[in-house]
Design a protein around this motif. Sequence first.
Motif, PDB file in Angstrom:
ATOM      1  N   SER A 149       0.897  -1.298  -0.027  1.00  0.00           N
ATOM      2  CA  SER A 149       0.061  -0.027  -0.040  1.00  0.00           C
ATOM      3  C   SER A 149       0.782   1.292  -0.011  1.00  0.00           C
ATOM      4  O   SER A 149       0.352   2.309  -0.582  1.00  0.00           O
ATOM      5  CB  SER A 149      -0.875   0.046   1.363  1.00  0.00           C
ATOM      6  N   THR A 150       2.152   1.278   0.315  1.00  0.00           N
ATOM      7  CA  THR A 150       3.002   2.452   0.314  1.00  0.00           C
ATOM      8  C   THR A 150       3.567   2.399  -1.029  1.00  0.00           C
ATOM      9  O   THR A 150       4.526   3.426  -1.168  1.00  0.00           O
ATOM     10  CB  THR A 150       4.051   2.434   1.430  1.00  0.00           C
ATOM     11  N   ALA A 151       3.579   1.594  -2.077  1.00  0.00           N
ATOM     12  CA  ALA A 151       4.083   1.508  -3.185  1.00  0.00           C
ATOM     13  C   ALA A 151       3.359   2.409  -4.205  1.00  0.00           C
ATOM     14  O   ALA A 151       3.001   3.515  -4.048  1.00  0.00           O
ATOM     15  CB  ALA A 151       4.621   0.255  -3.610  1.00  0.00           C
ATOM     16  N   LEU A 161      -2.412   1.139   4.382  1.00  0.00           N
ATOM     17  CA  LEU A 161      -2.932   0.090   5.212  1.00  0.00           C
ATOM     18  C   LEU A 161      -2.073  -0.740   6.326  1.00  0.00           C
ATOM     19  O   LEU A 161      -1.027  -0.844   5.967  1.00  0.00           O
ATOM     20  CB  LEU A 161      -3.308  -0.940   4.375  1.00  0.00           C
ATOM     21  N   PRO A 162      -2.412  -0.798   7.454  1.00  0.00           N
ATOM     22  CA  PRO A 162      -1.726  -1.384   8.522  1.00  0.00           C
ATOM     23  C   PRO A 162      -1.594  -2.879   8.203  1.00  0.00           C
ATOM     24  O   PRO A 162      -2.443  -3.447   7.604  1.00  0.00           O
ATOM     25  CB  PRO A 162      -2.607  -1.338   9.783  1.00  0.00           C
ATOM     26  N   GLY A 164      -1.032  -6.559   8.685  1.00  0.00           N
ATOM     27  CA  GLY A 164      -1.803  -7.360   9.719  1.00  0.00           C
ATOM     28  C   GLY A 164      -3.354  -7.113   9.635  1.00  0.00           C
ATOM     29  O   GLY A 164      -4.169  -7.871   9.780  1.00  0.00           O
ATOM     30  N   SER A 165      -3.765  -6.035   8.920  1.00  0.00           N
ATOM     31  CA  SER A 165      -5.071  -5.780   8.741  1.00  0.00           C
ATOM     32  C   SER A 165      -5.753  -6.751   7.583  1.00  0.00           C
ATOM     33  O   SER A 165      -4.984  -6.800   6.524  1.00  0.00           O
ATOM     34  CB  SER A 165      -5.437  -4.384   8.349  1.00  0.00           C
ATOM     35  N   ASP A 166      -7.001  -7.013   7.798  1.00  0.00           N
ATOM     36  CA  ASP A 166      -7.784  -7.940   6.611  1.00  0.00           C
ATOM     37  C   ASP A 166      -8.330  -7.374   5.624  1.00  0.00           C
ATOM     38  O   ASP A 166      -9.673  -7.504   5.579  1.00  0.00           O
ATOM     39  CB  ASP A 166      -8.379  -9.125   7.551  1.00  0.00           C
ATOM     40  N   VAL A 167      -7.620  -6.547   5.015  1.00  0.00           N
ATOM     41  CA  VAL A 167      -8.250  -5.569   4.014  1.00  0.00           C
ATOM     42  C   VAL A 167      -7.299  -5.229   2.684  1.00  0.00           C
ATOM     43  O   VAL A 167      -6.223  -5.521   3.097  1.00  0.00           O
ATOM     44  CB  VAL A 167      -8.599  -4.001   4.592  1.00  0.00           C
ATOM     45  N   LEU A 168      -7.859  -4.999   1.660  1.00  0.00           N
ATOM     46  CA  LEU A 168      -7.247  -4.525   0.426  1.00  0.00           C
ATOM     47  C   LEU A 168      -7.579  -3.058   0.102  1.00  0.00           C
ATOM     48  O   LEU A 168      -8.663  -2.798   0.458  1.00  0.00           O
ATOM     49  CB  LEU A 168      -7.538  -5.580  -0.529  1.00  0.00           C
ATOM     50  N   ALA A 169      -6.646  -2.428  -0.735  1.00  0.00           N
ATOM     51  CA  ALA A 169      -7.058  -1.234  -1.138  1.00  0.00           C
ATOM     52  C   ALA A 169      -7.437  -1.195  -2.534  1.00  0.00           C
ATOM     53  O   ALA A 169      -6.360  -1.455  -3.360  1.00  0.00           O
ATOM     54  CB  ALA A 169      -6.008  -0.216  -0.943  1.00  0.00           C
ATOM     55  N   LEU A 170      -8.333  -0.635  -3.053  1.00  0.00           N
ATOM     56  CA  LEU A 170      -8.884  -0.430  -4.403  1.00  0.00           C
ATOM     57  C   LEU A 170      -8.900   0.801  -4.721  1.00  0.00           C
ATOM     58  O   LEU A 170      -9.505   1.913  -4.376  1.00  0.00           O
ATOM     59  CB  LEU A 170     -10.068  -1.251  -4.624  1.00  0.00           C
ATOM     60  N   THR A 171      -7.837   1.354  -5.592  1.00  0.00           N
ATOM     61  CA  THR A 171      -7.560   2.762  -6.024  1.00  0.00           C
ATOM     62  C   THR A 171      -7.421   3.046  -7.408  1.00  0.00           C
ATOM     63  O   THR A 171      -6.872   2.285  -8.291  1.00  0.00           O
ATOM     64  CB  THR A 171      -6.142   3.021  -5.162  1.00  0.00           C
ATOM     65  N   ARG A 242       7.089   1.075  10.114  1.00  0.00           N
ATOM     66  CA  ARG A 242       7.622   1.747   8.769  1.00  0.00           C
ATOM     67  C   ARG A 242       6.269   2.414   8.163  1.00  0.00           C
ATOM     68  O   ARG A 242       6.389   3.617   7.552  1.00  0.00           O
ATOM     69  CB  ARG A 242       8.256   0.898   7.751  1.00  0.00           C
ATOM     70  N   LEU A 243       5.287   1.769   8.177  1.00  0.00           N
ATOM     71  CA  LEU A 243       3.868   2.119   7.447  1.00  0.00           C
ATOM     72  C   LEU A 243       3.398   3.271   8.356  1.00  0.00           C
ATOM     73  O   LEU A 243       2.843   4.236   7.773  1.00  0.00           O
ATOM     74  CB  LEU A 243       2.602   1.082   7.484  1.00  0.00           C
ATOM     75  N   ILE A 244       3.461   3.328   9.743  1.00  0.00           N
ATOM     76  CA  ILE A 244       2.990   4.308  10.537  1.00  0.00           C
ATOM     77  C   ILE A 244       3.875   5.546  10.138  1.00  0.00           C
ATOM     78  O   ILE A 244       3.450   6.978  10.015  1.00  0.00           O
ATOM     79  CB  ILE A 244       3.176   4.186  11.961  1.00  0.00           C
TER      80      ILE A 244
END
Length: 249
Positions: A149-151, A161-162, A164-171, A242-244
């Motif tokens: 998600s940071t790429a 996205l954190p 370990g979170s059980d989600v995906l980002a659709l962008t 790193r994500l934070i």
Amino acid sequence: MKMHFISSGTDSADAALRVLESRYGQTPPEQAEVIVALGGDGLMLSVMHRGNDLPVYGMNRGTIGFLMNEYDAVNLPERIAAAEETVINPLAMTAEARTGEIFRGLAINEVAMLRAGSQAARLRISIDGRVRMEDLVCDGVILSTPAGSTAYNYSANGPILPIGSDVLALTPIAAFRPRRWRGAILPKGATVRFDVVEPDKRPVMADADSRGVSSVLWVEVRSEDAVRHRLLFDPGHGLEERLIREQFV
């Protein structure tokens, strides 16, 4: 500790490889306990795509090195023993090309649909068999894991996205219609399908971590929980931290 060292092939990575081999020796991968990757994020992705079950400890000999630890040849076995493990599940992509061929691939960062011609792409998006967007006119769209998600996703103004979170980002990438659509957060277990509208007039390619399929008709993507990539990070410097940190720079 039995370590197998891999270099990205750059001058700095090869120099580090020689230092570490002289200090700790080189163990064949089939006998090793851990893989030590010397390079940048591209090398780390390449090592993970090889499908080895061993944990991977990266040391940055590239540029950004988001997935890497700081390079230091001293006390390496102790650093690896104290490292924190992060498990990443990739995305599984299935795509049908206009030729009728079926392509399959895994993506640790993201699967992207990208326009392959002069005109914007037109895509129909379905989630778990239900059409959620009938017609998205855009330069492309990205489905990203938390690790990715940071790429590309973040460069397209997608959310971080954190881990370990059980989600995906659709962008979306440069969405034209609907103009105000900024994407969606989806459950990790969702199956996402992209159908290409007007594939002859508006060709679209699919890309899974830089492995592309040109002129696709449709693409389905889901999380592949049966595949586990094990990354090692120095304490206090893992992916979650790193994500934070990335969101406050």
